[in-house]
Design a protein around this motif. Sequence first.
Motif, PDB file in Angstrom:
ATOM      1  N   VAL A 203       0.825  -1.205   0.000  1.00  0.00           N
ATOM      2  CA  VAL A 203       0.000   0.000   0.000  1.00  0.00           C
ATOM      3  C   VAL A 203       0.867   1.266   0.000  1.00  0.00           C
ATOM      4  O   VAL A 203       1.772   1.405   0.829  1.00  0.00           O
ATOM      5  CB  VAL A 203      -0.933   0.026   1.222  1.00  0.00           C
ATOM      6  N   THR A 204       0.579   2.167  -0.933  1.00  0.00           N
ATOM      7  CA  THR A 204       1.158   3.510  -0.947  1.00  0.00           C
ATOM      8  C   THR A 204       0.008   4.499  -0.952  1.00  0.00           C
ATOM      9  O   THR A 204      -0.808   4.516  -1.889  1.00  0.00           O
ATOM     10  CB  THR A 204       2.051   3.729  -2.181  1.00  0.00           C
ATOM     11  N   LEU A 205      -0.077   5.300   0.095  1.00  0.00           N
ATOM     12  CA  LEU A 205      -1.230   6.182   0.298  1.00  0.00           C
ATOM     13  C   LEU A 205      -0.892   7.651   0.086  1.00  0.00           C
ATOM     14  O   LEU A 205       0.211   8.101   0.388  1.00  0.00           O
ATOM     15  CB  LEU A 205      -1.759   6.023   1.722  1.00  0.00           C
ATOM     16  N   GLY A 206      -1.880   8.388  -0.414  1.00  0.00           N
ATOM     17  CA  GLY A 206      -1.812   9.845  -0.500  1.00  0.00           C
ATOM     18  C   GLY A 206      -3.200  10.413  -0.317  1.00  0.00           C
ATOM     19  O   GLY A 206      -4.198   9.715  -0.543  1.00  0.00           O
ATOM     20  N   GLN A 207      -3.304  11.659   0.094  1.00  0.00           N
ATOM     21  CA  GLN A 207      -4.626  12.276   0.265  1.00  0.00           C
ATOM     22  C   GLN A 207      -5.307  12.516  -1.081  1.00  0.00           C
ATOM     23  O   GLN A 207      -6.528  12.612  -1.161  1.00  0.00           O
ATOM     24  CB  GLN A 207      -4.504  13.573   1.057  1.00  0.00           C
ATOM     25  N   THR A 208      -4.508  12.615  -2.139  1.00  0.00           N
ATOM     26  CA  THR A 208      -5.039  12.653  -3.501  1.00  0.00           C
ATOM     27  C   THR A 208      -4.342  11.559  -4.300  1.00  0.00           C
ATOM     28  O   THR A 208      -3.286  11.046  -3.891  1.00  0.00           O
ATOM     29  CB  THR A 208      -4.786  14.011  -4.186  1.00  0.00           C
ATOM     30  N   ASN A 209      -4.910  11.220  -5.449  1.00  0.00           N
ATOM     31  CA  ASN A 209      -4.294  10.189  -6.273  1.00  0.00           C
ATOM     32  C   ASN A 209      -2.913  10.631  -6.736  1.00  0.00           C
ATOM     33  O   ASN A 209      -1.963   9.836  -6.743  1.00  0.00           O
ATOM     34  CB  ASN A 209      -5.191   9.895  -7.483  1.00  0.00           C
ATOM     35  N   GLN A 210      -2.773  11.909  -7.079  1.00  0.00           N
ATOM     36  CA  GLN A 210      -1.483  12.425  -7.533  1.00  0.00           C
ATOM     37  C   GLN A 210      -0.451  12.384  -6.416  1.00  0.00           C
ATOM     38  O   GLN A 210       0.724  12.060  -6.639  1.00  0.00           O
ATOM     39  CB  GLN A 210      -1.634  13.852  -8.058  1.00  0.00           C
ATOM     40  N   GLU A 211      -0.889  12.674  -5.199  1.00  0.00           N
ATOM     41  CA  GLU A 211       0.026  12.632  -4.061  1.00  0.00           C
ATOM     42  C   GLU A 211       0.545  11.212  -3.834  1.00  0.00           C
ATOM     43  O   GLU A 211       1.720  11.004  -3.533  1.00  0.00           O
ATOM     44  CB  GLU A 211      -0.681  13.138  -2.804  1.00  0.00           C
ATOM     45  N   ALA A 212      -0.343  10.236  -4.002  1.00  0.00           N
ATOM     46  CA  ALA A 212       0.073   8.839  -3.851  1.00  0.00           C
ATOM     47  C   ALA A 212       1.058   8.441  -4.952  1.00  0.00           C
ATOM     48  O   ALA A 212       2.057   7.764  -4.691  1.00  0.00           O
ATOM     49  CB  ALA A 212      -1.147   7.927  -3.880  1.00  0.00           C
ATOM     50  N   LEU A 213       0.775   8.854  -6.182  1.00  0.00           N
ATOM     51  CA  LEU A 213       1.675   8.558  -7.291  1.00  0.00           C
ATOM     52  C   LEU A 213       3.029   9.226  -7.090  1.00  0.00           C
ATOM     53  O   LEU A 213       4.075   8.623  -7.354  1.00  0.00           O
ATOM     54  CB  LEU A 213       1.052   9.007  -8.618  1.00  0.00           C
ATOM     55  N   ASP A 214       3.016  10.475  -6.625  1.00  0.00           N
ATOM     56  CA  ASP A 214       4.270  11.187  -6.376  1.00  0.00           C
ATOM     57  C   ASP A 214       5.083  10.486  -5.290  1.00  0.00           C
ATOM     58  O   ASP A 214       6.311  10.395  -5.375  1.00  0.00           O
ATOM     59  CB  ASP A 214       3.985  12.630  -5.950  1.00  0.00           C
TER      60      ASP A 214
ATOM     61  N   VAL B 219       5.177   1.999 -15.034  1.00  0.00           N
ATOM     62  CA  VAL B 219       4.594   0.682 -14.779  1.00  0.00           C
ATOM     63  C   VAL B 219       5.221   0.068 -13.534  1.00  0.00           C
ATOM     64  O   VAL B 219       4.521  -0.495 -12.679  1.00  0.00           O
ATOM     65  CB  VAL B 219       4.791  -0.238 -16.001  1.00  0.00           C
ATOM     66  N   ILE B 220       6.534   0.189 -13.403  1.00  0.00           N
ATOM     67  CA  ILE B 220       7.226  -0.320 -12.214  1.00  0.00           C
ATOM     68  C   ILE B 220       6.735   0.419 -10.968  1.00  0.00           C
ATOM     69  O   ILE B 220       6.513  -0.185  -9.915  1.00  0.00           O
ATOM     70  CB  ILE B 220       8.759  -0.174 -12.377  1.00  0.00           C
ATOM     71  N   ALA B 221       6.547   1.729 -11.096  1.00  0.00           N
ATOM     72  CA  ALA B 221       6.074   2.531  -9.962  1.00  0.00           C
ATOM     73  C   ALA B 221       4.692   2.086  -9.501  1.00  0.00           C
ATOM     74  O   ALA B 221       4.339   2.242  -8.323  1.00  0.00           O
ATOM     75  CB  ALA B 221       6.042   4.015 -10.335  1.00  0.00           C
ATOM     76  N   GLY B 222       3.912   1.515 -10.399  1.00  0.00           N
ATOM     77  CA  GLY B 222       2.592   1.015 -10.037  1.00  0.00           C
ATOM     78  C   GLY B 222       2.632  -0.321  -9.321  1.00  0.00           C
ATOM     79  O   GLY B 222       1.574  -0.867  -8.987  1.00  0.00           O
ATOM     80  N   GLY B 223       3.835  -0.855  -9.087  1.00  0.00           N
ATOM     81  CA  GLY B 223       3.983  -2.075  -8.305  1.00  0.00           C
ATOM     82  C   GLY B 223       3.895  -3.358  -9.106  1.00  0.00           C
ATOM     83  O   GLY B 223       3.757  -4.439  -8.529  1.00  0.00           O
ATOM     84  N   ILE B 224       4.019  -3.269 -10.410  1.00  0.00           N
ATOM     85  CA  ILE B 224       3.812  -4.437 -11.251  1.00  0.00           C
ATOM     86  C   ILE B 224       4.865  -5.523 -11.014  1.00  0.00           C
ATOM     87  O   ILE B 224       4.627  -6.705 -11.246  1.00  0.00           O
ATOM     88  CB  ILE B 224       3.797  -4.027 -12.745  1.00  0.00           C
ATOM     89  N   THR B 225       6.058  -5.129 -10.537  1.00  0.00           N
ATOM     90  CA  THR B 225       7.120  -6.115 -10.308  1.00  0.00           C
ATOM     91  C   THR B 225       7.208  -6.549  -8.842  1.00  0.00           C
ATOM     92  O   THR B 225       8.106  -7.303  -8.476  1.00  0.00           O
ATOM     93  CB  THR B 225       8.487  -5.546 -10.745  1.00  0.00           C
ATOM     94  N   ASP B 226       6.279  -6.075  -8.034  1.00  0.00           N
ATOM     95  CA  ASP B 226       6.282  -6.467  -6.623  1.00  0.00           C
ATOM     96  C   ASP B 226       5.748  -7.885  -6.468  1.00  0.00           C
ATOM     97  O   ASP B 226       4.956  -8.362  -7.279  1.00  0.00           O
ATOM     98  CB  ASP B 226       5.425  -5.500  -5.794  1.00  0.00           C
ATOM     99  N   PHE B 227       6.156  -8.541  -5.376  1.00  0.00           N
ATOM    100  CA  PHE B 227       5.732  -9.920  -5.133  1.00  0.00           C
ATOM    101  C   PHE B 227       4.231  -9.989  -4.885  1.00  0.00           C
ATOM    102  O   PHE B 227       3.546 -10.894  -5.352  1.00  0.00           O
ATOM    103  CB  PHE B 227       6.491 -10.492  -3.928  1.00  0.00           C
TER     104      PHE B 227
END
Length: 443
Positions: free
Chosen positions: A273-284, A355-363
């Motif tokens: 889980v990576t959280l942000g108060q906005t979607n952009q904040e979470a992505l950043d 794509v990697i930042a979205g967690g695609i390579t995570d276990f």
Amino acid sequence: MASTKKMILGAQNVTYGSSKTAWKMKGANPSAYMDSDHFIHIAKWAEKGKFQFLFMADHPSLRDDLTSNVPSTTIDPIVVTSQIIRETKRIGVVLTQSTTFNLPYNVARQLKALDVLSGGRIGWNAVTTSDPMIAANYGSNVADRKSRYERAHEFIQIVQALWGSWGESALKLDVSNGIFADTSQIQPINLQGQHVASRGPLPIPPSPQGQPVIFQAGGGREGLELAASYSSGIYSIVDDVESGREHRQNLNDVCSVIGRDPDEVKIFMGINVTLGQTNQEALDRQMDNLNLHNEYVLEEKLNHLSTLVSVSIPYSQLQLPLSEELRAKLYPHPYQLHSKTAVERLLKGETPFEVIAGGITDFHRSVVGTPEQVADQLQELFEAGACDGFVIINDRSHDGLPTFVENVIPILQQRQLFHDDYEGETLREHLGVPYQYGRKTTQ
């Protein structure tokens, strides 16, 4: 009308977090690996959030390049758990111990002692270790899969027999007559297997839940049989509705063969889980996690992504959308998690880095977004029958778990998907699994 079934939540006690850069972030304690106060801090936040348990993985070997990375597991699960149970009251602790490189008596003694001292809040994640680096630390070689699972069956049965070797009513504490215990109810087990053995008995009385709860991964046919035979919890590698339902059906089939109620075995999906108060904040935030990675780590992740999509992606293309030539060659790997999603995202024009930042390579499955978006995904997976609950793995432990507790937990409670408070005192009560003492009758 709201469902009466509630999801069960565990928090994975990763020292710094799932992100390899978490230790360098603002507010993090770089010395957390050696600081018991850090682990207690995390445990108290999880208990504040009414998590049913903490999950503690283990990897007793040096697998990380410590030049720029930190150890990926805790300093020692037994020692850390002994610290945590002193400072918490309700939350359970599930800790990992191997059946391959331990002896049943040691594991039985340590875990039952923790279970008694915690008031019945301990679980054992029994793993059939196959890492040659760990084997070398124990002066051994890795046995074949068949032998490791044969040993695991013997190991768990001996541990359970040792747990039950002190009779449930043997402890008397009769001061007036000077009788501490009825020794006629404390008997040797005298079990000898092909791989392990023990005489017993174990000089420890039962805890309020009888004995620790057993967890397992339940992967493959051998893993399913092991989990169905002994486990009350499975920490699964499933990552979507389809794989979750398939795992549940396979487990139900094995439980039916051995005569066990499959409702006694809960399946948990790991969620990064990576959280942000906005979607952009979470992505950043996720981008920050990756941008601090060294080039070697990013190359590893890019190589994994290349495997998923069956195309070798050059490191020079990390921050660029793939060329039309490369896009035409993309093909999802038939046996790798997330491969279809990886292809779809690259075809949409996302860069490999995105794509990697979205967690695609995570276990495990990764969720990056706002508290509402995270709650939505958990709800969708849970209500679709993919699992009975989740093990939450925050990107950064020091602020990720507190943010989850303060922002996601209330949403799940408002939707009547998660309990408002603990209904019991023991881990078995938290999980809704039966009391047990000694070996299972299905064996």
